[in-house]
Every structure is written in C-alpha cells, then in structure tokens.
Design an enzyme around this catalytic site. Structure first.
Site, PDB file in Angstrom:
ATOM      1  N   GLU A  80       0.855  -1.178   0.000  1.00  0.00           N
ATOM      2  CA  GLU A  80       0.000   0.000   0.000  1.00  0.00           C
ATOM      3  C   GLU A  80       0.893   1.231   0.000  1.00  0.00           C
ATOM      4  OE1 GLU A  80      -3.099   0.572  -0.241  1.00  0.00           O
ATOM      5  OE2 GLU A  80      -4.228  -1.191   0.417  1.00  0.00           O
ATOM      6  N   HIS A 128     -22.648   1.292  -4.276  1.00  0.00           N
ATOM      7  CA  HIS A 128     -23.382   1.332  -5.535  1.00  0.00           C
ATOM      8  C   HIS A 128     -24.140   0.029  -5.769  1.00  0.00           C
ATOM      9  CE1 HIS A 128     -21.575   5.101  -6.875  1.00  0.00           C
ATOM     10  NE2 HIS A 128     -20.421   4.650  -6.411  1.00  0.00           N
ATOM     11  N   ILE A 188      -8.692   0.160  -9.099  1.00  0.00           N
ATOM     12  CA  ILE A 188      -9.876   0.012  -8.255  1.00  0.00           C
ATOM     13  C   ILE A 188     -10.450   1.394  -7.953  1.00  0.00           C
ATOM     14  CG2 ILE A 188     -10.830  -1.098  -6.218  1.00  0.00           C
ATOM     15  CD1 ILE A 188      -9.534  -3.030  -8.163  1.00  0.00           C
TER      16      ILE A 188
END
Length: 339
Positions: A12, A30, A316
């Site tokens: 990360e 969503h 992403i």
C-alpha cells in the site's frame, strides 16, 4: 484469513491506514447497474454490496441502505435511462424500476424542476469509508497481519520462489505480493514486470454540509453517467451530513489532493441540475480525493504474466468501495490456489 496462514505482503502506498483514496470518496455502496454487463467490475459491484451489511454488523462500522436514484432531465435521455435499467438487470441487480416525476417527488421533494423520470435502485446504500477501512485493518491485525508504514516501495526483484521488496527502511522477502497501491499500482507493476500499466489519477472534489441539512435528500441522487463516471451526486452521509460531489478531472500528480476554485465552483451548478437550492451556505468543509483510473476502464486483477506470486489488484476506482468485500474473497481464493 484466520483459517490459514499466509506468507504474503500487501503493498500500500500510504503513510497510514486510510490516508488515501479510502478516506476521500463518496461513501456510496453502488447497486451495480452501470458497470458494463459481463465485466469484472460488474460482477464484483453486485457481489460486494450483498455482503456489505453483514460485514458492517460483524466489524461494527456505519452502514445504511437508503436507495439511489439516477435522474433524467431531458426527453432525449429516456433511451439512456432505459439502457441503464436493462444493463442493471443483466448484472443481477434486484428491484430496479423507472419512476415518473410524481413518484420521485413523493420520495425526494427537493428534486429540480427539470427532473422528468429516474431509475430507482432500492439496494443502493451509504457507508462510512474511513470507519470501514479502519475496521478492516483492525480485523486484519487481529488475524496476524503486520503493517509496515513509512516504507515506500522502490523496487522489486525475484530469486527462486521469493520476491525481495526494496524499501528505504530495509529489504522484505515474501512468496506473494499483492499490488493494491492505488494510483501508484502502475509503478509497482512496472517494478515486477518491467512493463507499463497506465493508471491515471482522477481528482474528485467535494462539499460537505452540516447536520442541519443532512436530510435535504434521503436517497443518493445521481445524474446519468458520463465519460468520466457517475457525475456529481447529492447524498446524505451515515453521520447525518449532506455531501455533494465529485468533480472528475484527470491530473498527472499522484499526490494532487488539493481542491481548486474552478472545481468547487462547478459543484453547485452541476448539482442543481438534479436537486434545487442545494444549501451551499451550510458547507463546513471541502476536500478532494484521487481515483485510480485504469486506461481500459475495468478493474485489473490476477497474477502478472512471467511474475509468479505477484497479483495485481489495480484500477480500483468507483465502484471499488462497493466491490471491496467481493475483491477480498477473490484475492484470498487466488492466494490459496498459489500456496
């Protein structure tokens, strides 16, 4: 992860948990009606929300199913709205229906005078993105994951079955590398493969309003999607605020999370197309985040060619938060296959 041991390193490019894209987004779960049918994004966007409510209860982070609306404001948009409905049904989204203006106003009385009809998705929801990320990190730590902060990756090399990860704080050896580095995922991919992966930082700016107007809308209100995504939305938050945004501007700087006068000025104008008299006098802060947009417009997942043990989880962007639970299962399953 608690059921088996992994020799694994998750990369990360953040200084701390939830200091990047994970904290600066819309906090929207969503429903999954707009991702192209048959795409990886569509599959994960439908599977992720189905697991989100149970996950929020297990890990104790705020979640609320409030439904979402996608609005049409011109007669010539009807075909696009119908196409969105059909695409959502192909993706397996439950409960979708197109509502006329009167039905929409019964739900949301502050919709603009131009709104003619809208797609209603009852499975749409809102979540606390930083609460969710911190809860997941706590769960990972409880299951033996070690975080190594302030160690930006400067290179990767492979000898035998092991990768060596080069950082300013020392070398790390691991059998498996998961490239979940957001806007920096293309750089990490290049270290491992020598090949280019184009990840474009796409800046989104937001206004956050205080609790006095937190119920100005109850649903998450979208406009019809455009080339740069789902457009400016107006939504309540799980903390009782009102959120407007994001803009969508591609930038070169992967750390460009500054707001701009032009971006913020555009928010009120654009939001007024769907919701009238947005109470911008109640703004308490503005902020910006970067989405990791992949040039092919889909999530990038899988073991890189000629790079055994190196798994990309890249590109992403939205609906990345919504898809996160399903992405995690997919990554864990792939790692188990490799052990």
């Amino acid at each position: 992860l608690s059921r088996f041991q992994l020799d694994i390193l998750v990369l990360e490019k953040e200084e701390d948990v939830c200091c990047g894209t994970s904290k600066a987004n819309s906090g929207i779960v969503h429903a999954g009606f707009d991702a192209p049918a048959g795409s990886l994004m569509a599959k994960l966007n439908v599977a992720g929300p189905r697991a989100m409510e149970a996950l929020s209860q297990e890990l104790d982070f705020p979640y609320h199913r409030n439904g979402s609306l996608v609005l049409m404001t011109r007669p010539d948009q009807r075909d696009a709205l119908e196409a969105l409905l059909e695409n959502g049904r192909k993706n397996g989204v439950e409960g979708l229906e197109i509502l006329d203006r009167d039905a929409l106003l019964a739900m949301e009385p502050h919709l603009s005078d131009e709104v003619l009809a809208g797609l209603y998705a009852p499975t749409g929801a809102i979540v606390c993105p930083f609460g969710m990320t911190i809860a997941l990190a706590e769960n990972a730590a409880a299951n033996g994951i070690k975080f190594q902060f302030d160690s930006p990756v400067t290179g990767l090399s492979r000898t035998g079955d092991f990768w060596t990860v080069h950082t300013p704080t020392g070398m790390i050896q691991t059998r498996t590398v998961i490239n979940a580095a957001g806007v920096h995922a293309g750089d990490i991919h290049g270290f491992a493969t020598g090949e280019t992966m184009e990840i474009i930082p796409r800046r989104g700016e937001y206004f956050l309003m205080d609790h006095t107007v937190g119920n100005y809308v109850n649903s998450t209100v979208f406009q019809l999607p455009g080339p740069y995504g789902k457009g400016v939305l107006v939504t309540p938050t799980v903390h009782g605020n009102l959120l407007v945004g994001p803009t969508a501007v591609d930038v070169e700087n992967k750390e460009a999370v500054n707001t701009t006068q032009a971006g913020l000025d555009s928010l009120g104008r654009t939001a007024s197309l769907s919701v009238k008299n947005v109470p911008l006098r109640q703004v308490i802060t503005s902020f910006a985040g970067l989405r990791a947009h992949e040039a092919g417009d889909d999530f990038v997942f899988g073991e890189a060619e000629d790079a055994k043990g190196f798994i990309n989880v890249a590109g992403i962007e939205s609906p990345g938060l919504s898809s996160a639970p399903a992405i995690a299962v997919m990554v864990a399953d792939r790692v188990k296959e490799m052990l």
